[in-house]
Design a protein around this motif. Structure first.
Motif, short mmCIF file in Angstrom:
data_model
loop_
_atom_site.label_atom_id
_atom_site.label_comp_id
_atom_site.label_asym_id
_atom_site.label_seq_id
_atom_site.Cartn_x
_atom_site.Cartn_y
_atom_site.Cartn_z
N LEU A 819 4.95 -8.71 8.72
CA LEU A 819 6.18 -9.33 8.39
C LEU A 819 5.87 -10.78 8.80
CD1 LEU A 819 9.08 -9.10 7.50
CD2 LEU A 819 9.67 -8.82 9.71
N GLY A 820 4.93 -11.07 10.14
CA GLY A 820 4.82 -12.30 10.46
C GLY A 820 3.83 -13.08 9.53
N THR A 821 3.46 -12.54 8.60
CA THR A 821 2.66 -13.45 7.50
C THR A 821 3.53 -13.96 6.71
OG1 THR A 821 2.21 -11.24 6.28
CG2 THR A 821 0.56 -11.68 7.93
N LEU A 826 2.82 -7.91 1.15
CA LEU A 826 2.01 -7.32 2.09
C LEU A 826 3.07 -6.56 2.99
CD1 LEU A 826 -0.84 -7.06 3.07
CD2 LEU A 826 -0.50 -8.79 4.82
N VAL A 827 4.18 -6.78 3.12
CA VAL A 827 5.05 -6.07 4.03
C VAL A 827 5.39 -4.88 3.35
CG1 VAL A 827 7.27 -6.22 5.02
CG2 VAL A 827 5.96 -8.08 5.13
N ILE A 828 5.45 -4.89 2.18
CA ILE A 828 5.92 -3.60 1.31
C ILE A 828 5.01 -2.67 1.58
CG2 ILE A 828 6.59 -2.99 -1.10
CD1 ILE A 828 8.39 -5.34 -1.14
N MET A 829 3.71 -3.20 1.08
CA MET A 829 2.40 -2.37 1.24
C MET A 829 2.35 -1.58 2.40
SD MET A 829 -1.48 -3.25 0.38
CE MET A 829 -1.80 -4.29 1.57
N VAL A 830 2.69 -2.27 3.56
CA VAL A 830 2.27 -1.74 4.92
C VAL A 830 3.61 -0.54 5.11
CG1 VAL A 830 2.32 -2.00 7.29
CG2 VAL A 830 1.11 -3.55 5.92
#
Length: 1257
Positions: A819-821, A826-830
């Motif tokens: 989330l900090g990126t 990417l957040v959803i992938m994680v």
């Protein structure tokens, strides 16, 4: 189980002696043998074949002259100085070899077949021709006579417990049919059996076993009789039992032989007559006959006398086989083995190559005096004479390399063919590194030996076997009992029977044999004969090690230990096993003999890498070359492998020095050595060869394992320090960088250069392992994998990489970092790979997507508690969000970061500074708050803050910035002067009154109150108020002189009182110590055995009943603890720590007087200035007397013993029981035990200040 080693060979041949030997025994004199023949008795001496003494029995008429007589037993009786002889005719004779007198002490009409004496020679047992046994005393007084053949079983008959019939009992693996099996008939004895009874005694002489042929069955039975000739037991029917009989000296088994239908066995019987185990002789049935059996004294070896052979030991080794175990591949106990060598002749000795590079090559010496050489690795064909043991066969493919027969040599030594043909003529075969051989043979004299150096002759075409020619022969004046070789020093050591050590330098152009000498030139001679010897270097000096059969261990002729059960040398290491069931390892490179002796005599810490516990009775068999295995044999015969930590670390260090990272890594992983050593051993070399390390390991999992074990700790200083205390490691070239971060960065760059796709997971691990973890970078690499258009087939997918990251990092932490990126994909992938519910994160993400970019990132950073970044994003959102910005700053105290975001000229900067200053005032940091206010132009608040902090100069500056009037400024100065007076800052208060209120009279009074005489004079003369000198100044200095005199007098009185009391306390404690010591010495002779805790009596315990009153102090608060400390150092007479309290108060007396020297010096000058010489002289004299008193008293109070105790305390972390007792006996226990060691150090009087006035002297 160990191989037999031929120690010496002797023969007795005498052409002058008439008759054929019929029996013999060893004489009480060493080296002499008594032999009986049909003509008489003769003694063969140690010199060789010579007959030293002889007694003819035919001349005395005890034996017929036609040679038909027979001697059935002889026994040397040293106490009676004669030899007892029994003849088949029935006569018992005592023969004196010195006088040649023969006395007949008894006769049996039926004749004698056997005579056997008990081990203590108190009884003699005779077997007569009428099949009876006669027991007699040593004086030949008959005790009893019994028939050999008895119908009863004996006193040890088994008792039936009523467990039913035999048919209903359990029969084990034989099954029920065993109950109905008929007992087979017992076969009679062999045709070659002489049918004579055989007698053998147990080692303690309490029982005797007799084997005789049963007249009914024709088979032998063994009966056990007591010392009083009472039958104890009869053996079970044994078919084919033979004549040989020998009772094991330890007493548990009786050995005999049995001929079975398909094999020839040595069988063992218990005292109750039941069979108890056997082993098979390596001969075909009918090939040999066994004449006799004989145990050695300690019951470890059983010798078998065969018809055509001399000695065959009981080790389960084939007549024509050699069992070989390659410990590098398999550790199995005999009779199992790695492979067997098939030979045509019986094997006498096996010698391994002494070169460590060819340590598996073997030279086999057989009974035909041929040497068969087996080598490794130079032939691809299988040798038919080599067969696999337990590691191959039965359809399994063995991964073990086998040796092959390279050459067979015929040994030619000397010109005496009889000597060459002697199957036991060659001893101590040694294979030297230059492929030559050493052997030892018996000299012409029994006390001499010959050392032969044999070399190979060039092969002759067509010859079946090659020859070894004699390079050199050396006569050794003495009997060689051991031989050892060192390939490092090119030296061979020979031990003689008289314990002398000879050195043979075989590599010299002209080999020489010389006495072994120490570095100071003295000849080396072991105090006792050693059964094992070895050559090594200790601190660079060549020395010989020896171990006796009594566990005494020698280095040269110095005994270094008496509890060593076995030892082995390997490179620069010495390994020993001890009677305390430990295996110790010492590095001999930088150690002295005394240090080695101390190390062997003292028990090291159990956690030390030099020591490890082993099973009781373990002995070292070998240390496997080029490996870390130490093979130990247990008392029950099985083998166990240990990897001694010292050897393992030495081998790992060697591999790392040679850049053999793969071998080192595999060993460390297998033996649980911390992988940090790969780097810590030599950081510079590791960093320079990182790519080599990665290519050799060539495993992503192994590299990841290395990363996960990394720690900042230097393991070469904590867990694995070098044994010799030195290290070859180079200092790291990056001392400012953390170890783990440095390794991760260097290895990551190397892996990215070699193959970033292959080592993708290891690269991610390098990012995660850093401190702090580079999770954002790792997540970005995962995101790049996902966005890759042309993925590599061998590359790791984004899903696999993300799954691996989730394995290393907590899913919630990884989600927050993603989330900090600010990358929602990417957040959803994680989030999809985690266990999170979409209802938890999707609404939040959707809300964020709708926000303006800066405010969106501010919200994310605030959610992640990254407040510094949040403030940065929020500051870009405009003035309308400043209240929210200021509230966040106040909530999280982020004032410094907030001030950086706005220029100093803006209102926002001023508002933030105002809030920051108020925050600092709440923290009572008034001066810092004032600086913040002043910087932002908030002068009113700055003035108040400066005033509260005592910074009156800055407060006046702020008043000037605020435009204060003269009256207002004067009022401010008077207020601040009052606060300064409260703080006893008279000089600063006087400046304010003089300069800002113009009240110089009040300023002078403050200066006089503060004893600032010179400054007061300056102000008085500045304003011309000389009247103040009479009204205020002179009375003030006179009053000060009286006060100082009173102070010095009180300090002197207190000092003398405390000093005298301290002397009394010390005398009381010394008397108590002496009385207590005298009491202990008279009533406690075992005082040396007391433990640390029970034997030590502290000084405070000797005269106080309050020594344990403060046992609960540790659980109190710090305030109460300080209170307790003050109570403990009480000056009350008789208190536990009165002496400590006296030291403390005496120290304060000295310090107080030392402090007032400067003030008195200034006061003396003023007194002299105004003519008060008498008062000044009196003050100076009193101070001088007090200082002189203290200077002379300090050495008496702080004695040298007291000062030494502060450096080396009696009780402390480095104290031992011995040091405490030594200090106790030296009366050092009188030293007070204090927690503040400064109290034991004497105070120093400054000599730099010249305080005295010369004009007053």
């Amino acid at each position: 189980m160990r191989n037999l080693r031929l120690l010496r060979t002797g023969g007795r041949r005498s052409a002058a002696a008439p008759g054929t030997p019929q029996c013999f025994c060893l004489s009480a004199e060493p080296g002499t043998v008594l032999v009986g023949s049909q003509h008489g008795l003769l003694e063969l001496g140690a010199a060789g074949d010579s007959v030293t003494r002889e007694v003819s029995l035919t001349a005395e008429g005890f034996m017929p002259e036609d040679g038909s007589g027979c001697i059935v037993g002889i026994e040397d009786l040293p106490e009676q100085e004669c030899v007892c002889v029994a003849t088949a005719a029935g006569d018992i004779l005592l023969c004196n070899l010195s006088t040649k007198q023969v006395e007949c002490v008894g006769s049996v009409d039926s004749g004698l077949s056997t005579m056997s004496w008990s081990p203590d020679q108190e009884l003699v047992l005779l077997a007569t021709g009428q099949q009876t046994l006669i027991m007699m005393t040593r004086d030949f007084e008959p005790i009893t006579e019994k028939e050999i053949h008895q119908d009863e079983f004996g006193e040890g008959k088994f008792v039936a417990l009523g467990w039913g019939k035999k048919e209903t009992q359990f029969h084990g693996s034989e099954g029920k049919q065993a109950a109905h099996r008929k007992q087979t008939e017992v076969s009679p004895t062999s045709a070659w059996d002489d049918s004579r009874p055989r007698v053998t005694w147990r080692g303690d002489g309490q029982f005797v076993a007799v084997s005789a042929v049963c007249p009914e069955t024709g088979a032998r039975k063994v009966r056990v009789w007591s010392r009083d000739l009472v039958l104890q037991s009869t053996s079970e029917p044994i078919s084919g039992l033979e004549q040989a009989l020998s009772w094991k000296p330890s007493g548990n088994l009786i050995a005999s032989t049995q001929e079975k239908p398909n094999r020839h066995d040595v069988v063992f019987l218990e005292k109750n007559g039941l069979l108890h185990g056997e082993f098979t002789l390596p001969f075909q049935k009918g090939q040999v006959k066994v004449n006799e059996l004989l145990w050695n004294a300690d019951s470890t070896i059983l010798a078998i006398w065969l018809e055509d052979l001399k000695v065959e030991n009981s080790n389960p080794k084939s007549y024509d086989k050699v069992l070989v175990t390659a410990f590098q591949h398999a550790v199995v106990p005999p009779p199992m083995c790695t492979y067997e060598l098939q030979l045509r002749q019986a094997v006498n000795q096996v010698a391994f190559h002494t070169d460590p590079k060819h340590s598996g090559d073997m030279a086999v010496l057989d009974a035909d005096n041929k040497i068969s050489v087996y080598r490794y690795g130079q032939s691809t064909m299988n040798d038919p004479t080599v067969r696999f043991g337990v590691v191959g066969g039965n359809g399994f493919k063995a991964a073990v390399e086998t040796p092959y027969l390279d050459k067979t040599y015929r040994v030619h030594v000397g010109s005496d063919n009889n000597e060459v043909m002697n199957p036991l003529g060659l001893r101590f075969l040694t294979w030297l590194p230059d492929d030559s051989f050493l052997v030892v043979v018996q000299g012409q004299d029994a006390a001499q030996s010959i050392l032969h150096h044999l070399t190979a002759v060039p092969h002759v075409a067509g010859a079946e076997e090659e020859c070894l020619n004699l390079r050199l022969s050396m006569l050794v004046d003495g009997e060689v009992i051991s031989l050892c070789c060192s390939p490092v020093t090119k030296t061979v050591a020979l031990q003689l029977a008289d314990r002398q050590i000879l050195k043979y330098l075989w590599e010299a152009s002209t080999p020489v044999l010389e006495p072994w000498q120490t570095s100071n030139g003295s000849a080396v001679q072991f105090p006792y004969p050693c059964v094992q010897t070895s050559i090594t270097k200790i601190s660079g000096e060549e020395m010989i090690l020896g171990l006796t059969d009594r566990c005494r261990f020698f280095v040269n002729d110095t005994e270094v230990a008496s509890n060593i059960t076995s030892f082995a040398t390997y490179n620069e290491f010495l390994l020993v096993t001890t009677n305390s069931h430990t295996c110790q390892c010492f590095c001999l490179k930088n150690i002295s003999v005394k240090a080695l002796q101390a190390g062997l005599s003292s028990a090291a810490a159990p956690s030390s890498e030099t020591l490890r516990k082993v099973e009781r009775g373990s002995r070292i068999i070998t240390v496997v070359p080029q490996d870390t295995k130490v093979v130990l044999q247990m008392p029950r015969g099985n083998l166990e492998t240990v990897h001694h930590r010292a050897l393992v670390l030495a081998q790992i260090r060697e591999w790392l020095d040679r850049l053999m990272f793969r071998e080192a890594f595999q060993c460390m992983r297998k033996l649980r050595i911390n992988l940090n050593l790969l780097y810590d051993h030599n950081p510079k070399v590791f960093l320079e060869n990182t790519e080599t390390f990665i290519r050799q390991i060539d495993s992503v999992n192994c590299i990841n394992l290395f990363f996960t074990e990394l720690k900042e700790e230097d393991f070469t200083k904590s867990m694995y320090p070098p044994l010799n205390g030195s290290s070859n490691a180079q200092p790291c070239q990056h001392p400012d960088q953390k170890k783990v971060n440095l390794i991760c960065d260097v290895m990551r760059v190397a892996m990215e250069h070699i193959d970033p796709q292959k080592y993708c997971l290891s690269i991610l691990t390098a990012h995660i392992k850093k401190s702090p973890p580079e999770l954002e970078t790792a997540l970005q690499k995962v995101h790049d994998l996902r966005e890759s258009i042309t993925p590599d087939v061998k590359a790791v997918s984004a899903e696999e990489a993300l799954k691996y990251l989730l394995f290393l990092v907590d899913v919630n932490e990884l989600y927050d970092y993603s989330l900090g990126t600010y990358d929602f994909d990417l957040v959803i992938m994680v989030a999809e790979k985690s266990q999170k519910d979409p209802k938890e994160y999707l609404p939040f993400l959707n809300t964020l997507r709708k926000m303006e970019t800066n405010y969106q990132r501010y919200t994310i950073d605030k959610h992640l508690k990254r407040y510094t970044k949040a403030l940065g994003h929020l500051s870009k959102c405009g003035p309308e969000h400043f209240p929210e910005f200021l509230n966040l700053v106040k909530d999280q105290s982020q004032y410094c970061d907030a001030l950086k975001l706005y220029p100093s000229s803006t209102q926002e900067y001023k508002d933030i500074s105002d809030a920051y200053g108020e925050y600092l005032i709440q923290k009572q940091l008034y001066e810092q708050a004032a600086l913040v206010f002043a910087r932002a132009g908030i002068f009113a608040k700055a003035l108040d803050a400066f005033q509260n902090s005592g910074s009156w100069q800055q407060a006046l500056c702020m008043a000037s910035r605020l435009g204060y009037t003269k009256d207002k400024l004067s009022s401010l100065a008077r207020d601040m002067a009052g606060k300064l007076v409260e703080q006893r800052k008279y000089a600063e208060a006087a400046i304010l009154l003089e300069q800002y209120t113009q009240d110089y009279e009040e300023a002078v009074l403050l200066l006089l109150e503060g004893a600032l005489w010179e400054e007061a004079l300056r102000v008085i003369h500045k304003y011309g108020r000389l009247d103040i000198l009479e009204t205020n100044f002179k009375p003030a200095i006179l009053e000060a002189q009286k006060s100082q005199l009173i102070f010095l007098d009180s300090q002197k009185t207190a000092f003398l009182h405390h000093k005298s009391r301290l002397q009394v306390v010390r005398e009381l404690k010394e008397k108590a110590c002496e009385s207590l010591q005298d009491f202990e010495m008279q009533n406690c002779p075992e005082l040396d055995l007391f433990s640390e805790t029970s034997s030590v009596v502290t000084a405070s315990d000797m005269n106080s009943k309050y020594s344990h009153s403060n046992s609960r102090i540790s659980v109190r608060s710090s305030k109460n603890r300080r209170k307790a400390e003050r109570k403990r150092y009480s000056l009350k007479e008789g208190s536990p720590f009165e002496d400590t309290a006296l030291l403390e108060v005496l120290r304060e007396n000295v310090r107080a007087v030392e402090t007032v020297k400067g003030d008195i010096h200034i006061l003396l000058k003023q007194l002299v200035l105004f003519g008060y010489n008498e008062q000044a002289g009196a003050l100076q004299q009193v101070l001088e007397e007090v200082l002189q008193l203290m200077e002379t008293s300090i050495p008496e109070i702080w004695t040298p013993d007291l000062q030494q105790s502060s450096v080396n305390p009696v009780l402390g972390p480095n104290s031992t029981a011995n040091s405490i007792m030594a200090a106790y006996q030296q009366k050092r226990m009188m030293t007070p035990i204090v927690q503040d060691p400064e109290l034991l150090i004497p105070p120093k009087l400054s000599q730099n200040l010249q305080w005295k006035l010369h004009l007053l002297q």
